[in-house]
Motif scaffolding. Sequence first.
Motif, PDB file in Angstrom:
ATOM      1  N   LYS A  27      -7.457 -82.577 -24.082  1.00  0.00           N
ATOM      2  CA  LYS A  27      -8.385 -81.586 -23.342  1.00  0.00           C
ATOM      3  C   LYS A  27      -9.756 -80.987 -23.988  1.00  0.00           C
ATOM      4  O   LYS A  27     -10.349 -80.138 -23.531  1.00  0.00           O
ATOM      5  CB  LYS A  27      -7.278 -80.594 -22.871  1.00  0.00           C
ATOM      6  N   SER A  28      -9.712 -81.473 -25.403  1.00  0.00           N
ATOM      7  CA  SER A  28     -10.622 -80.920 -26.038  1.00  0.00           C
ATOM      8  C   SER A  28     -10.884 -79.342 -25.923  1.00  0.00           C
ATOM      9  O   SER A  28     -11.698 -78.854 -26.128  1.00  0.00           O
ATOM     10  CB  SER A  28     -12.183 -81.379 -25.704  1.00  0.00           C
ATOM     11  N   ALA A  29      -9.292 -78.688 -26.020  1.00  0.00           N
ATOM     12  CA  ALA A  29      -9.262 -77.372 -25.726  1.00  0.00           C
ATOM     13  C   ALA A  29      -9.243 -76.700 -27.248  1.00  0.00           C
ATOM     14  O   ALA A  29      -9.035 -77.516 -28.046  1.00  0.00           O
ATOM     15  CB  ALA A  29      -8.016 -77.287 -25.038  1.00  0.00           C
ATOM     16  N   ARG A  30      -9.333 -75.520 -27.206  1.00  0.00           N
ATOM     17  CA  ARG A  30      -9.220 -74.838 -28.669  1.00  0.00           C
ATOM     18  C   ARG A  30      -8.307 -73.388 -28.536  1.00  0.00           C
ATOM     19  O   ARG A  30      -8.184 -72.893 -27.321  1.00  0.00           O
ATOM     20  CB  ARG A  30     -10.428 -74.562 -29.141  1.00  0.00           C
ATOM     21  N   ILE A  31      -7.601 -73.222 -29.643  1.00  0.00           N
ATOM     22  CA  ILE A  31      -6.930 -71.851 -29.541  1.00  0.00           C
ATOM     23  C   ILE A  31      -7.518 -71.134 -30.936  1.00  0.00           C
ATOM     24  O   ILE A  31      -7.768 -71.572 -31.999  1.00  0.00           O
ATOM     25  CB  ILE A  31      -5.514 -72.186 -30.068  1.00  0.00           C
ATOM     26  N   ILE A  32      -7.850 -69.816 -30.465  1.00  0.00           N
ATOM     27  CA  ILE A  32      -8.229 -68.941 -31.612  1.00  0.00           C
ATOM     28  C   ILE A  32      -7.495 -67.701 -31.614  1.00  0.00           C
ATOM     29  O   ILE A  32      -6.824 -67.284 -30.694  1.00  0.00           O
ATOM     30  CB  ILE A  32      -9.990 -68.696 -31.459  1.00  0.00           C
ATOM     31  N   GLY A  33      -7.722 -66.950 -32.762  1.00  0.00           N
ATOM     32  CA  GLY A  33      -7.109 -65.803 -32.893  1.00  0.00           C
ATOM     33  C   GLY A  33      -8.007 -64.760 -32.891  1.00  0.00           C
ATOM     34  O   GLY A  33      -9.376 -64.921 -33.276  1.00  0.00           O
ATOM     35  N   SER A  34      -7.914 -63.393 -32.344  1.00  0.00           N
ATOM     36  CA  SER A  34      -8.918 -62.528 -32.205  1.00  0.00           C
ATOM     37  C   SER A  34      -8.363 -61.048 -32.772  1.00  0.00           C
ATOM     38  O   SER A  34      -7.200 -60.970 -32.323  1.00  0.00           O
ATOM     39  CB  SER A  34      -9.513 -62.518 -30.900  1.00  0.00           C
ATOM     40  N   THR A  35      -9.205 -60.370 -33.368  1.00  0.00           N
ATOM     41  CA  THR A  35      -8.779 -58.775 -33.320  1.00  0.00           C
ATOM     42  C   THR A  35     -10.205 -58.131 -33.337  1.00  0.00           C
ATOM     43  O   THR A  35     -11.187 -58.350 -33.532  1.00  0.00           O
ATOM     44  CB  THR A  35      -8.161 -58.432 -34.804  1.00  0.00           C
ATOM     45  N   VAL A  36      -9.890 -56.781 -32.523  1.00  0.00           N
ATOM     46  CA  VAL A  36     -11.087 -55.909 -32.312  1.00  0.00           C
ATOM     47  C   VAL A  36     -11.460 -55.397 -33.839  1.00  0.00           C
ATOM     48  O   VAL A  36     -12.639 -54.917 -33.835  1.00  0.00           O
ATOM     49  CB  VAL A  36     -10.439 -54.525 -31.471  1.00  0.00           C
ATOM     50  N   TYR A  37     -10.786 -55.248 -34.725  1.00  0.00           N
ATOM     51  CA  TYR A  37     -10.968 -54.749 -35.982  1.00  0.00           C
ATOM     52  C   TYR A  37     -12.089 -55.587 -36.718  1.00  0.00           C
ATOM     53  O   TYR A  37     -12.725 -55.200 -37.710  1.00  0.00           O
ATOM     54  CB  TYR A  37      -9.794 -54.730 -36.757  1.00  0.00           C
ATOM     55  N   ASN A  38     -12.349 -56.747 -36.340  1.00  0.00           N
ATOM     56  CA  ASN A  38     -13.668 -57.558 -36.733  1.00  0.00           C
ATOM     57  C   ASN A  38     -14.769 -57.309 -36.189  1.00  0.00           C
ATOM     58  O   ASN A  38     -15.821 -58.161 -36.359  1.00  0.00           O
ATOM     59  CB  ASN A  38     -13.010 -59.194 -36.986  1.00  0.00           C
ATOM     60  N   ILE A  39     -15.071 -56.405 -35.032  1.00  0.00           N
ATOM     61  CA  ILE A  39     -16.277 -56.549 -34.373  1.00  0.00           C
ATOM     62  C   ILE A  39     -17.213 -55.731 -35.408  1.00  0.00           C
ATOM     63  O   ILE A  39     -16.971 -54.801 -36.121  1.00  0.00           O
ATOM     64  CB  ILE A  39     -16.104 -55.373 -33.250  1.00  0.00           C
ATOM     65  N   LEU A  40     -18.515 -56.363 -35.552  1.00  0.00           N
ATOM     66  CA  LEU A  40     -19.433 -55.824 -36.399  1.00  0.00           C
ATOM     67  C   LEU A  40     -19.893 -54.331 -35.882  1.00  0.00           C
ATOM     68  O   LEU A  40     -19.883 -53.929 -34.775  1.00  0.00           O
ATOM     69  CB  LEU A  40     -20.780 -56.542 -36.348  1.00  0.00           C
ATOM     70  N   PRO A  41     -19.874 -53.411 -36.986  1.00  0.00           N
ATOM     71  CA  PRO A  41     -20.539 -51.885 -36.479  1.00  0.00           C
ATOM     72  C   PRO A  41     -21.424 -51.931 -35.372  1.00  0.00           C
ATOM     73  O   PRO A  41     -21.258 -50.881 -34.633  1.00  0.00           O
ATOM     74  CB  PRO A  41     -20.712 -51.214 -37.870  1.00  0.00           C
ATOM     75  N   GLU A  42     -22.385 -52.588 -35.633  1.00  0.00           N
ATOM     76  CA  GLU A  42     -23.335 -52.662 -34.624  1.00  0.00           C
ATOM     77  C   GLU A  42     -23.088 -52.736 -33.117  1.00  0.00           C
ATOM     78  O   GLU A  42     -23.434 -52.215 -32.154  1.00  0.00           O
ATOM     79  CB  GLU A  42     -24.762 -53.335 -35.062  1.00  0.00           C
TER      80      GLU A  42
END
Length: 317
Positions: free
Chosen positions: A250-265
């Motif tokens: 499927k050429s699919a991807r799995i990623i992890g994510s957390t709100v704490y890595n949003i840049l301050p700006e």
Amino acid sequence: MKAVTLNAYGAPEVLEVTDQPMPVPAPQEVIVKVQAVGVNYADLLIRQGIYPFIAQFPAILSGEVSGIITETGSGVQHLKAGQRVTGYAPAGYAAYAAIPAAALTVLPDQVSPAAGLLTHALTARHLLEQTSGYRSLVITAAAGGVGSKAVQLAKIKGVPQIIALTGSAAKQDYVRSLGATHAINYRESDWLQQLTAITGPQGADLVLDATGGDTPAQLVSALAVNGTLIVYGNSSGQPTAVNPQELIMKSARIIGSTVYNILPEQRRQWSQELLELIAAGQLQSQINSYPFTDVIRAHSDIEGRRNTGRTVLSFPD
């Protein structure tokens, strides 16, 4: 002042209301008289020791708060006493909290302290920005704090197909009222078959999963070609199990994510945009409010999946 302290890792009963010294602001901090504390699922994981962030016991739990500034540090120029603000406090489960001034957002007058708790909305916004061009979206734990915000923000974005997975008929009705085009009860044995019947052979372009465990592995089968599965939580308490080989064709991807890595700006920009939506009534929260002295029950109700929407601890004025 009164505060909720954690004396050891464990069940909700390890939380205790105690008397603690008043915080003193560092030069770049302010003191906030806390009116509301948002209870996030991450708080439960910290309490359990799954996120072992506590350096020393006893400790006041960190938390997302909103309230009124009572004092500013000597180096703070852009904020003043009396302003209503929201932000994340290193020791937030308390009547007063010291918070870095740069981490605070001023609340508009028409936004209540509970509605101004932004972590869930910021998380949802961050998740929906991880890819683009998607027309079919699947959201697990869709009646929870982040999930309910993701449903509403996806509707505002104009996503044609928003599929919400929830755990009861009442929660199905709730997510439909927020804008979900389809709602599935994941407690039904054929939930995955229901999902694939809705998405059809093309599958879902974007899947947001807060549960971990075996669920992501099952959701991979519903992914579209070039689809994205984002794992951002672990309410199951079990390791996320996925066979990467299933992604190849499927050429699919799995990623992890957390709100704490949003840049301050980016956080500042999104916070302002989200507050405008909240003030306009376009982004809503179902609030489950508990007095801070009832913190054990609040944690227990989230753990038992008895709440829909946002859980908040309130402090007296």
